[in-house]
Design an enzyme around this catalytic site. Sequence first.
Site, PDB file in Angstrom:
ATOM      1  N   ASN A 150     -42.977  22.777  53.810  1.00  0.00           N
ATOM      2  CA  ASN A 150     -41.902  23.144  52.882  1.00  0.00           C
ATOM      3  C   ASN A 150     -42.398  23.474  51.486  1.00  0.00           C
ATOM      4  O   ASN A 150     -41.900  24.391  50.834  1.00  0.00           O
ATOM      5  CB  ASN A 150     -40.834  22.056  52.862  1.00  0.00           C
ATOM      6  N   GLU A 248     -44.947   9.878  53.765  1.00  0.00           N
ATOM      7  CA  GLU A 248     -43.827  10.423  52.979  1.00  0.00           C
ATOM      8  C   GLU A 248     -43.002  11.243  53.956  1.00  0.00           C
ATOM      9  O   GLU A 248     -43.467  12.298  54.424  1.00  0.00           O
ATOM     10  CB  GLU A 248     -44.332  11.299  51.842  1.00  0.00           C
ATOM     11  N   CYS A 282     -37.589  17.512  50.834  1.00  0.00           N
ATOM     12  CA  CYS A 282     -37.187  16.181  51.313  1.00  0.00           C
ATOM     13  C   CYS A 282     -36.251  15.489  50.326  1.00  0.00           C
ATOM     14  O   CYS A 282     -35.550  14.558  50.687  1.00  0.00           O
ATOM     15  CB  CYS A 282     -38.424  15.323  51.544  1.00  0.00           C
ATOM     16  N   GLU A 461     -47.137   6.961  46.724  1.00  0.00           N
ATOM     17  CA  GLU A 461     -48.144   7.770  46.054  1.00  0.00           C
ATOM     18  C   GLU A 461     -47.540   8.201  44.734  1.00  0.00           C
ATOM     19  O   GLU A 461     -46.415   7.887  44.411  1.00  0.00           O
ATOM     20  CB  GLU A 461     -48.551   8.942  46.964  1.00  0.00           C
TER      21      GLU A 461
HETATM   22  O1  TXE Z   1     -42.924  18.326  60.189  1.00  0.00           O
HETATM   23  P1  TXE Z   1     -43.985  17.690  61.113  1.00  0.00           P
HETATM   24  P2  TXE Z   1     -42.371  19.766  60.369  1.00  0.00           P
HETATM   25  C1  TXE Z   1     -38.967  16.941  58.053  1.00  0.00           C
HETATM   26  C2  TXE Z   1     -37.830  17.895  58.271  1.00  0.00           C
HETATM   27  C3  TXE Z   1     -38.400  18.853  59.277  1.00  0.00           C
HETATM   28  C4  TXE Z   1     -39.149  17.879  60.147  1.00  0.00           C
HETATM   29  C5  TXE Z   1     -40.180  18.610  60.957  1.00  0.00           C
HETATM   30  O2  TXE Z   1     -36.758  17.224  58.892  1.00  0.00           O
HETATM   31  O3  TXE Z   1     -37.420  19.495  60.062  1.00  0.00           O
HETATM   32  O4  TXE Z   1     -39.779  16.995  59.227  1.00  0.00           O
HETATM   33  O5  TXE Z   1     -40.891  19.464  60.047  1.00  0.00           O
HETATM   34  C6  TXE Z   1     -48.591  17.737  61.331  1.00  0.00           C
HETATM   35  N1  TXE Z   1     -50.687  14.127  64.330  1.00  0.00           N
HETATM   36  N2  TXE Z   1     -39.797  17.289  56.932  1.00  0.00           N
HETATM   37  O6  TXE Z   1     -42.401  20.259  61.784  1.00  0.00           O
HETATM   38  O7  TXE Z   1     -43.916  18.084  62.535  1.00  0.00           O
HETATM   39  C7  TXE Z   1     -48.090  19.148  61.322  1.00  0.00           C
HETATM   40  O8  TXE Z   1     -49.050  20.024  61.886  1.00  0.00           O
HETATM   41  C8  TXE Z   1     -51.038  14.560  63.093  1.00  0.00           C
HETATM   42  C9  TXE Z   1     -39.670  16.490  55.741  1.00  0.00           C
HETATM   43  O9  TXE Z   1     -43.142  20.530  59.373  1.00  0.00           O
HETATM   44  O10 TXE Z   1     -43.889  16.271  60.781  1.00  0.00           O
HETATM   45  C10 TXE Z   1     -47.896  19.391  59.846  1.00  0.00           C
HETATM   46  O11 TXE Z   1     -49.120  19.672  59.223  1.00  0.00           O
HETATM   47  N3  TXE Z   1     -50.388  15.535  62.419  1.00  0.00           N
HETATM   48  C11 TXE Z   1     -40.968  16.549  54.968  1.00  0.00           C
HETATM   49  C12 TXE Z   1     -47.362  18.042  59.378  1.00  0.00           C
HETATM   50  O12 TXE Z   1     -47.763  17.096  60.367  1.00  0.00           O
HETATM   51  C13 TXE Z   1     -49.298  16.083  63.017  1.00  0.00           C
HETATM   52  C14 TXE Z   1     -41.438  17.955  54.747  1.00  0.00           C
HETATM   53  C15 TXE Z   1     -45.833  17.996  59.273  1.00  0.00           C
HETATM   54  O13 TXE Z   1     -45.346  18.363  60.537  1.00  0.00           O
HETATM   55  C16 TXE Z   1     -48.851  15.681  64.283  1.00  0.00           C
HETATM   56  C17 TXE Z   1     -41.500  18.662  55.992  1.00  0.00           C
HETATM   57  C18 TXE Z   1     -49.607  14.661  64.948  1.00  0.00           C
HETATM   58  N4  TXE Z   1     -49.278  14.217  66.175  1.00  0.00           N
HETATM   59  C19 TXE Z   1     -40.701  18.320  57.061  1.00  0.00           C
HETATM   60  N5  TXE Z   1     -47.736  16.416  64.602  1.00  0.00           N
HETATM   61  C20 TXE Z   1     -40.874  15.888  53.601  1.00  0.00           C
HETATM   62  N6  TXE Z   1     -40.589  14.576  53.546  1.00  0.00           N
HETATM   63  O14 TXE Z   1     -41.114  16.558  52.606  1.00  0.00           O
HETATM   64  C21 TXE Z   1     -47.515  17.229  63.548  1.00  0.00           C
HETATM   65  N7  TXE Z   1     -48.451  17.050  62.602  1.00  0.00           N
END
Ligand code: TXE
Length: 480
Positions: A150, A248, A282, A461
């Site tokens: 994001n 986070e 977020c 953090e």
């Molecule tokens: O997050 P993901 P995504 C929330 C929001 C969004 C949801 C999914 O609801 O719809 O999370 O978003 C890596 N081991 N937020 O798909 O899947 C992945 O490659 C290690 C809130 O982006 O959690 C990416 O680099 N890493 C949030 C990162 O994790 C893994 C902002 C985030 O992916 C992994 C974004 C694994 N098993 C989304 N699986 C905020 N709080 O700001 C995935 N990743």
Amino acid sequence: MEKILNYINGELVEPTNGNYLDNYNPSNGEVYSLIPDSEKQDIDNAVAAAKEAFKSWSKTTKQERSEILMKLADSIDKYSEELIKAESKDNGKPETLAAHVDIPRASSNIRFFAGAILHDSSEMHEMDGIAINYTLRNPLGVAACISPWNLPLYLLTWKIAPALATGNTVVAKPSEVTPMTAYLLSKICIEAGFPKGVLNIVHGLGSKTGDPLTTHPDTPIVSFTGGTVTGKHIATVTAPMFKKLSLELGGKNPNIIFADADFDKAVSTAARAAFTNQGQICLCGSRIFVQEEIYEKFKIALVAKTSNLKVGDPKDISSDLGAVVSKGHMEKILSKIEQAKQLGGKILIGGKREIFEGELKDGYYLQPTIIEGLPFDCDINQEEIFGPVVTIIPFKTEQEVIEMANSTKYGLSASIFTENISKGHRVAANIDAGVVWINTWLLRDLRIPFGGMKQSGIGREGGFKSLQFFTEPKNVCVKI
Ligand code: TXE
């Protein structure tokens, strides 16, 4: 077609398996570059480079690390125009937003921690003339830094800067959905003469590339920002390895408008908190609670404000919203809107995909959407949607709105609008959120500890808390 490369030991390298994934431009739905489909071997190579580099990097002085990081921040500024365009093209956000938020914050994140490391203090406890106790804080080794799509460069630098400033080395895995600015950062590091192996960036899918990184025996510390589901998974796999972990995660943030609020400020801030970055922050205020006395007036004003927001080409400076980040995410958000209607929700504005003619016709555009008439405890008001969709909910009393606001599994942030300072402080003290704003939103002081409660995350953090997170305390007691 441009191939994004991994950045390992100071060089841009292909994935060991030679495989690549399509990288889409959300504004037109086209594949515009390829990202490495990295796997365990690539992570092993990166961790090995980082581990070797740690031997010297951890022995540098704070001043040396500060100067190297400040030089990197200057280099980011030098390439800001290219980074702004890349961030917008990768994520779908308006270029104006990348120019005002993402890219300036990327270099200021690095500058902040390059400065903070020079002013960090350590503790000493004196024992009545018998002994003194002092605390040493040492880097842990190779930090695994995983960032989301994001705010791609903003959140990547937010993690790697304190890790590097404290003498750790880093293997970073950006989101596979928005890899471009991390790739450009790699090139900037090479041009800036950043020490080889100190920062490594490996691109690829979450599980295929992320799992080998979080479960690698030589990454004693893991810093993650992303979804709560993924956060739970990472906590599960790292716990048996006794890794230091910061998560986070998501939020479902209340925006509470009391009848005695500054009305115009509350309306404009509620719209900004709802739809900035297409609602993909977020910290977005996705549940708007309005005191009954002003509910109808506020609802009408918010809908009018929202009707003036322009969804359009991210390159167009008049666009307030661009495209959401992916086709899958767009479809997930549209399904949530349908679910809201099934539950009896009334769409006050928006609710549909915005389809343009011409080159943008296959882009992932959604109308900013406001929904009323849903119970505070229904799924739509409990689960994070992470798009340009908010609900508006009336309340009568302070106690009632605190209970409704605190009813979700999340506890990331909240905003409160009232001109009564006692009420503002009282409600802030009772809201389950790691960050509470009164009469504002997203006003950030980088010194404060940042993070969420409940399922919005663990660890803090931000500021000196980040320097503490990325170091291990050792307490020494000396008998006098
Ligand atoms: O997050 P993901 P995504 C929330 C929001 C969004 C949801 C999914 O609801 O719809 O999370 O978003 C890596 N081991 N937020 O798909 O899947 C992945 O490659 C290690 C809130 O982006 O959690 C990416 O680099 N890493 C949030 C990162 O994790 C893994 C902002 C985030 O992916 C992994 C974004 C694994 N098993 C989304 N699986 C905020 N709080 O700001 C995935 N990743």
